[in-house]
Design a protein around this motif. Structure first.
Motif, PDB file in Angstrom:
ATOM      1  N   LEU A  36     -10.257  11.807 -13.909  1.00  0.00           N
ATOM      2  CA  LEU A  36     -11.254  10.896 -13.341  1.00  0.00           C
ATOM      3  C   LEU A  36     -11.159  10.805 -11.822  1.00  0.00           C
ATOM      4  O   LEU A  36     -11.806   9.974 -11.201  1.00  0.00           O
ATOM      5  CB  LEU A  36     -11.072   9.502 -13.953  1.00  0.00           C
ATOM      6  CG  LEU A  36     -11.403   9.433 -15.451  1.00  0.00           C
ATOM      7  CD1 LEU A  36     -10.705   8.256 -16.096  1.00  0.00           C
ATOM      8  CD2 LEU A  36     -12.910   9.320 -15.627  1.00  0.00           C
ATOM      9  N   GLY A  37     -10.298  11.642 -11.229  1.00  0.00           N
ATOM     10  CA  GLY A  37     -10.221  11.678  -9.774  1.00  0.00           C
ATOM     11  C   GLY A  37      -9.092  10.847  -9.169  1.00  0.00           C
ATOM     12  O   GLY A  37      -9.010  10.713  -7.950  1.00  0.00           O
ATOM     13  N   TYR A  38      -8.222  10.302  -9.993  1.00  0.00           N
ATOM     14  CA  TYR A  38      -7.087   9.515  -9.469  1.00  0.00           C
ATOM     15  C   TYR A  38      -5.805  10.327  -9.630  1.00  0.00           C
ATOM     16  O   TYR A  38      -5.247  10.412 -10.723  1.00  0.00           O
ATOM     17  CB  TYR A  38      -6.983   8.171 -10.196  1.00  0.00           C
ATOM     18  CG  TYR A  38      -8.239   7.361 -10.039  1.00  0.00           C
ATOM     19  CD1 TYR A  38      -8.515   6.717  -8.844  1.00  0.00           C
ATOM     20  CD2 TYR A  38      -9.154   7.269 -11.071  1.00  0.00           C
ATOM     21  CE1 TYR A  38      -9.694   5.999  -8.677  1.00  0.00           C
ATOM     22  CE2 TYR A  38     -10.334   6.551 -10.918  1.00  0.00           C
ATOM     23  CZ  TYR A  38     -10.593   5.917  -9.717  1.00  0.00           C
ATOM     24  OH  TYR A  38     -11.752   5.218  -9.563  1.00  0.00           O
ATOM     25  N   ASP A  39      -5.357  10.919  -8.522  1.00  0.00           N
ATOM     26  CA  ASP A  39      -4.238  11.851  -8.619  1.00  0.00           C
ATOM     27  C   ASP A  39      -2.885  11.222  -8.351  1.00  0.00           C
ATOM     28  O   ASP A  39      -1.866  11.754  -8.736  1.00  0.00           O
ATOM     29  CB  ASP A  39      -4.439  13.000  -7.624  1.00  0.00           C
ATOM     30  CG  ASP A  39      -5.508  13.953  -8.108  1.00  0.00           C
ATOM     31  OD1 ASP A  39      -5.471  14.296  -9.310  1.00  0.00           O
ATOM     32  OD2 ASP A  39      -6.374  14.333  -7.297  1.00  0.00           O
ATOM     33  N   GLY A  40      -2.855  10.110  -7.653  1.00  0.00           N
ATOM     34  CA  GLY A  40      -1.575   9.582  -7.181  1.00  0.00           C
ATOM     35  C   GLY A  40      -0.853   8.684  -8.170  1.00  0.00           C
ATOM     36  O   GLY A  40       0.064   7.975  -7.785  1.00  0.00           O
TER      37      GLY A  40
ATOM     38  N   ALA B  55       0.529   6.528  -5.315  1.00  0.00           N
ATOM     39  CA  ALA B  55       0.700   7.052  -3.958  1.00  0.00           C
ATOM     40  C   ALA B  55      -0.583   6.775  -3.179  1.00  0.00           C
ATOM     41  O   ALA B  55      -1.673   7.116  -3.629  1.00  0.00           O
ATOM     42  CB  ALA B  55       0.976   8.555  -4.012  1.00  0.00           C
ATOM     43  N   ALA B  56      -0.450   6.099  -2.033  1.00  0.00           N
ATOM     44  CA  ALA B  56      -1.623   5.763  -1.215  1.00  0.00           C
ATOM     45  C   ALA B  56      -1.179   5.647   0.234  1.00  0.00           C
ATOM     46  O   ALA B  56       0.012   5.507   0.525  1.00  0.00           O
ATOM     47  CB  ALA B  56      -2.251   4.456  -1.695  1.00  0.00           C
ATOM     48  N   SER B  61      -5.628   0.305   0.837  1.00  0.00           N
ATOM     49  CA  SER B  61      -6.331   1.354   0.104  1.00  0.00           C
ATOM     50  C   SER B  61      -5.779   1.471  -1.315  1.00  0.00           C
ATOM     51  O   SER B  61      -6.518   1.795  -2.255  1.00  0.00           O
ATOM     52  CB  SER B  61      -6.277   2.688   0.854  1.00  0.00           C
ATOM     53  OG  SER B  61      -4.981   3.175   0.895  1.00  0.00           O
ATOM     54  N   ALA B  62      -4.475   1.168  -1.506  1.00  0.00           N
ATOM     55  CA  ALA B  62      -3.924   1.140  -2.862  1.00  0.00           C
ATOM     56  C   ALA B  62      -4.662   0.090  -3.693  1.00  0.00           C
ATOM     57  O   ALA B  62      -5.118   0.362  -4.808  1.00  0.00           O
ATOM     58  CB  ALA B  62      -2.421   0.823  -2.819  1.00  0.00           C
TER      59      ALA B  62
END
Lengths: 89, 89
Positions: A36-40, B55-56, B61-62
């Motif tokens: 879904l585009g959330y890699d972290g 991770a951000a 932004s997190a």
């Protein structure tokens, strides 16, 4: 304080699977988020939160009653850990 | 801080049913506890807690990324409310 000498406490019990116990819900979320585009995102774990109001004579007895409920009923001590928070309501 | 300029944050998302939405798990616990000798319990509600590492580049932004995940994926905004907690890991 009620006329029977009890006070009301706001209780939150957080129940999480113990370290090392398979967590299929968490694993599914962790697998799905990159698609879904959330890699972290890593180390996902899922638990349960149970909120309630408890009438007790004081905070110490409220806490001990809640810990007893957790052992008998609200959690499975073999696979789950609980965190109990008690505050005057 | 990683060499790609990101930091790790410990995230907790608490998902609860909105006021007025039927909560059968909570109702079952509330009905069962008096039979087990716990009389002072009321207003039981059950929710879900999702913990993960994110991770951000910074805390703001997190947080905004987590709120976006909640809307799209981690909760159902029609029937659930979320509380997001983000702290440096």
């Amino acid at each position: 304080m009620w006329h029977d000498g009890t006070m009301e406490f706001a209780v939150r019990v957080t129940v999480k699977l113990r370290e090392g116990i398979a967590d299929p819900q968490g694993a599914t979320i962790e697998r799905s988020l990159p698609a879904l585009g959330y890699d972290g995102v890593s180390r996902v774990s899922v638990g349960k939160v149970i909120d309630f109001t408890l009438a007790a004579t004081d905070e110490a007895s409220a806490k001990s009653e809640v810990h007893e409920m957790c052992e008998k009923f609200l959690a499975n001590p073999v696979i789950e850990d609980v965190v109990v928070e008690v505050a005057p309501a």
